[in-house]
Design a protein around this motif. Sequence first.
Motif, PDB file in Angstrom:
ATOM      1  N   ALA A  42      21.507 -13.117  36.571  1.00  0.00           N
ATOM      2  CA  ALA A  42      21.877 -11.866  35.910  1.00  0.00           C
ATOM      3  C   ALA A  42      20.674 -10.940  35.800  1.00  0.00           C
ATOM      4  N   ARG A  43      19.496 -11.523  35.500  1.00  0.00           N
ATOM      5  CA  ARG A  43      18.301 -10.692  35.379  1.00  0.00           C
ATOM      6  C   ARG A  43      17.913 -10.088  36.733  1.00  0.00           C
ATOM      7  N   ARG A  44      17.987 -10.899  37.805  1.00  0.00           N
ATOM      8  CA  ARG A  44      17.637 -10.365  39.118  1.00  0.00           C
ATOM      9  C   ARG A  44      18.576  -9.225  39.530  1.00  0.00           C
ATOM     10  N   GLN A  45      19.866  -9.426  39.278  1.00  0.00           N
ATOM     11  CA  GLN A  45      20.824  -8.367  39.608  1.00  0.00           C
ATOM     12  C   GLN A  45      20.569  -7.115  38.777  1.00  0.00           C
ATOM     13  N   PRO A 190      10.830   8.448  25.087  1.00  0.00           N
ATOM     14  CA  PRO A 190      10.583   7.001  25.246  1.00  0.00           C
ATOM     15  C   PRO A 190      11.527   6.204  24.345  1.00  0.00           C
ATOM     16  N   PRO A 191      11.745   4.916  24.648  1.00  0.00           N
ATOM     17  CA  PRO A 191      12.618   4.088  23.794  1.00  0.00           C
ATOM     18  C   PRO A 191      11.958   3.831  22.446  1.00  0.00           C
ATOM     19  N   PRO A 192      12.761   3.696  21.380  1.00  0.00           N
ATOM     20  CA  PRO A 192      12.185   3.360  20.069  1.00  0.00           C
ATOM     21  C   PRO A 192      11.610   1.939  20.073  1.00  0.00           C
ATOM     22  N   SER A 193      10.744   1.693  19.091  1.00  0.00           N
ATOM     23  CA  SER A 193      10.094   0.365  19.019  1.00  0.00           C
ATOM     24  C   SER A 193      11.088  -0.750  18.706  1.00  0.00           C
ATOM     25  N   THR A 194      12.225  -0.367  18.147  1.00  0.00           N
ATOM     26  CA  THR A 194      13.223  -1.392  17.796  1.00  0.00           C
ATOM     27  C   THR A 194      14.087  -1.804  18.971  1.00  0.00           C
ATOM     28  N   MET A 195      13.951  -1.075  20.074  1.00  0.00           N
ATOM     29  CA  MET A 195      14.796  -1.380  21.232  1.00  0.00           C
ATOM     30  C   MET A 195      14.218  -2.574  22.001  1.00  0.00           C
ATOM     31  N   ALA A 196      15.097  -3.542  22.281  1.00  0.00           N
ATOM     32  CA  ALA A 196      14.680  -4.705  23.066  1.00  0.00           C
ATOM     33  C   ALA A 196      14.667  -4.337  24.534  1.00  0.00           C
ATOM     34  N   LEU A 197      13.516  -4.522  25.177  1.00  0.00           N
ATOM     35  CA  LEU A 197      13.353  -4.147  26.576  1.00  0.00           C
ATOM     36  C   LEU A 197      13.286  -5.396  27.443  1.00  0.00           C
ATOM     37  N   ASP A 198      14.021  -5.330  28.561  1.00  0.00           N
ATOM     38  CA  ASP A 198      14.000  -6.439  29.503  1.00  0.00           C
ATOM     39  C   ASP A 198      13.094  -6.149  30.703  1.00  0.00           C
ATOM     40  N   ALA A 199      12.961  -4.838  31.116  1.00  0.00           N
ATOM     41  CA  ALA A 199      12.141  -4.497  32.283  1.00  0.00           C
ATOM     42  C   ALA A 199      11.763  -3.020  32.221  1.00  0.00           C
ATOM     43  N   MET A 200      10.583  -2.690  32.777  1.00  0.00           N
ATOM     44  CA  MET A 200      10.115  -1.308  32.873  1.00  0.00           C
ATOM     45  C   MET A 200       9.672  -1.023  34.304  1.00  0.00           C
ATOM     46  N   VAL A 201       9.944   0.243  34.752  1.00  0.00           N
ATOM     47  CA  VAL A 201       9.565   0.674  36.109  1.00  0.00           C
ATOM     48  C   VAL A 201       8.825   2.010  35.998  1.00  0.00           C
ATOM     49  N   SER A 202       7.710   2.153  36.712  1.00  0.00           N
ATOM     50  CA  SER A 202       6.959   3.415  36.774  1.00  0.00           C
ATOM     51  C   SER A 202       7.016   3.945  38.216  1.00  0.00           C
ATOM     52  N   VAL A 203       7.501   5.186  38.377  1.00  0.00           N
ATOM     53  CA  VAL A 203       7.647   5.782  39.717  1.00  0.00           C
ATOM     54  C   VAL A 203       6.832   7.080  39.778  1.00  0.00           C
ATOM     55  N   TRP A 210       3.118  13.928  38.014  1.00  0.00           N
ATOM     56  CA  TRP A 210       3.805  13.264  36.910  1.00  0.00           C
ATOM     57  C   TRP A 210       4.296  11.885  37.348  1.00  0.00           C
ATOM     58  N   THR A 211       4.710  11.084  36.348  1.00  0.00           N
ATOM     59  CA  THR A 211       5.230   9.723  36.607  1.00  0.00           C
ATOM     60  C   THR A 211       6.543   9.546  35.863  1.00  0.00           C
ATOM     61  N   LEU A 212       7.514   9.049  36.582  1.00  0.00           N
ATOM     62  CA  LEU A 212       8.794   8.721  35.955  1.00  0.00           C
ATOM     63  C   LEU A 212       8.695   7.311  35.358  1.00  0.00           C
ATOM     64  N   GLN A 213       8.946   7.225  34.057  1.00  0.00           N
ATOM     65  CA  GLN A 213       8.963   5.929  33.352  1.00  0.00           C
ATOM     66  C   GLN A 213      10.420   5.537  33.106  1.00  0.00           C
ATOM     67  N   PHE A 214      10.758   4.284  33.469  1.00  0.00           N
ATOM     68  CA  PHE A 214      12.147   3.842  33.369  1.00  0.00           C
ATOM     69  C   PHE A 214      12.173   2.487  32.661  1.00  0.00           C
ATOM     70  N   ALA A 215      12.758   2.434  31.482  1.00  0.00           N
ATOM     71  CA  ALA A 215      12.848   1.186  30.695  1.00  0.00           C
ATOM     72  C   ALA A 215      14.313   0.831  30.496  1.00  0.00           C
ATOM     73  N   SER A 216      14.612  -0.505  30.554  1.00  0.00           N
ATOM     74  CA  SER A 216      16.012  -0.924  30.471  1.00  0.00           C
ATOM     75  C   SER A 216      16.162  -2.170  29.602  1.00  0.00           C
ATOM     76  N   HIS A 217      17.247  -2.192  28.904  1.00  0.00           N
ATOM     77  CA  HIS A 217      17.726  -3.426  28.255  1.00  0.00           C
ATOM     78  C   HIS A 217      19.013  -3.813  28.954  1.00  0.00           C
TER      79      HIS A 217
END
Length: 707
Positions: A42-45, A190-203, A210-217
């Motif tokens: 599930a994490r890889r997908q 940006p996501p709040p500190s209370t948000m649980a993050l599973d992965a982050m991507v910098s593009v 500039w840099t696109l920051q992408f965080a996901s739960h």
Amino acid sequence: MPSPPVEQETPYPWPAIVATLAIAVSVYALGLVYSIERVNDARRQAVAMQGERSAQTALRLENAFGLVAELAGAAALSVDGYPSSPETQRKLTRLAAVADPGLLSGIHAYALDDADVSDRPWYKAALAAPGKAVMTAAGASETFGPPQSPSGVVLVEIARPKLDAILASAHIGDRAWVTDAGGNVIAGAPPPSTMALDAMVSVPLGAAPWTLQFASHFPEVDSAQSLALSIDIPLTIIAWGGALLTIVGILRVRGLQMKTAQLQKSAVRDNLTGLYNRAYVLWRLKEALRAFSVSQGSPFGVLYIDLDRFAVVNDSLGHSVGDELLCAIARRLEGGLPAGVEIGRIGGDEFVAVAPPSSDHTKSESVAQLILGQMRQPFRLGERDIYISASIGIVAAAPRYGKADELLRDADTAMYAAKRAGRNRLALFDESMREQAMKRHTMESALHRAIAASQIFARYQPIVNLSSGAVAGAEALARWMDDRGKLVSPDLFIPLAEQCGAIDAIDWVVLARACSDVHALQRLVPNLTVSVNLSAGRLNQTDLVDRIRKVLDESDLTPGTMKFEVTESAIMESPEDSLLVLNELCEFGSQVVIDDFGTGHSSLSYVQRLPVAGLKIDRSFITPIAKDNQSLAIVQAIVALAKTLKIYVVAEGVESEDQAELLRQSGVDYAQGFYFAPALELRALQSFVEARKESLLLINDGDVQTA
């Protein structure tokens, strides 16, 4: 033939427990691996999908920023005086057609002389790269005029809501924002500190610095983890619960096995010493007899071992010390016997050893001698050394024996023969021993019946003053007339009564009879006294004096009427207790005489401490005095001792006039024996006293009186 329970070692069930734990670990590990793989899938997908979403967002930003940059360039050309250029017109037309109406906030042109824009960051950025569109915080800018000296700046502003819309994602759990080279947020949040993050991507964005920051739960991962837990928890409960229940069951079975083993052990082992018990010994003898009857080979031997005077240990030191001694003896015997010899305790202080087959008695005798040698060494219990011996009876298997009990019976008979021979020795069984044992048993039974049927009575042997020849008293002696009207020798039944415990009853019968008859004697001779024997067992009775007082009161007699004779050996069995009882008797008012003096093992210090009125010399010293100067010297030494202690002397077993005269010359005060009269019934004693009445001289209150 059923065999006894076999002793078995019950090993601890480690293999079963380890196997159970291995199965539980394997099941738990398989479930855990399965759950981890599901979560990882599930994490890889989710990560792959996050990459796609971040790439799409970056592409949209790149397109938007590229469009803005082209607009900035086209606007600069238009301002620079090329509005009529066909190429510029086409470019503007195309850009206007593809531009998102909500993307652009506005297009502004600023001359260089506008002081109000000189300090703006985008202005400085535009001047730093003249002739090239530069992305700024507000959009894109490009100079117009000559490249070396631009005359102004064209700014194409981007609408922030549109940029935020591009950064926003419809996917649950995604957050996108744009940062500049210094890490400052340009757009998005940006996501709040209370948000649980599973992965982050910098593009990095190519259209701007500039840099696109992408965080996901990832909700998919949460769902996979929940599913894993829904599988793992029941699996853990089943695996470890099953393992626990299995181990509990194994341990329960182990406990039952231990109890069974304990029961099996108790069936063949003695609880106190740990040796084989009576049941096993009997079974072992049965098996040995069966094998002997089949093979007709060499006979095996049976040793019956009985401790000598073990009761003294229990009585003096206590039963707990006696038990410790039994355990110590068991350990020594079990550890010191040769291979092939089995030993067990069949009860009390009795042990039985089974020796291997031998062509003669030598094997059994060597084992018996070994046991006797081991018993000679002291047993250390605490801070005390205890010495004890044993008597051993030996019997060899023979075709006449069909039962184990018969072997034990004859070995026991031989053991008692060893005891009668002096203890601390062995005796081999022969048929004469069985005959003697049968006679002994028959006589013992008859003796008990005689006591119950009042066939025990008293006869009186007069005690004569050697100086005057007058009767000074009488000794009450027990006699037994059997069912046939025949007197049984006291030399036969008195030792038997002492061994079987009947002597106490006989003593009380004789005392009661003497108290009843003394009145008739005192009618002839006032103040006549009668001596009665006290056995060793009576000296341990704390209520002895009270019982004697009761008998005397019932007969209306004073305490001084009766004298009590006690042997040296009886006193020395328990000297301190004997001293207490004898002192109590003297305080009561009766006299005490030491009987059979010279044959026991008392020391002179005890004689001095004992409250005695007289000494009675044993017949073994009296019989040879007419021919043996040593015996006469011993008698004279006893007389000298008595005179020193101020007590009188009586000689028993006097059978001739020569003996009586030598005793009189040696200073002996009184004598009794066949020379004067045997033990007489009451009427005969009365006649004897009447005949000597004229020269009567009494022993009065312990004072020595001579004619």
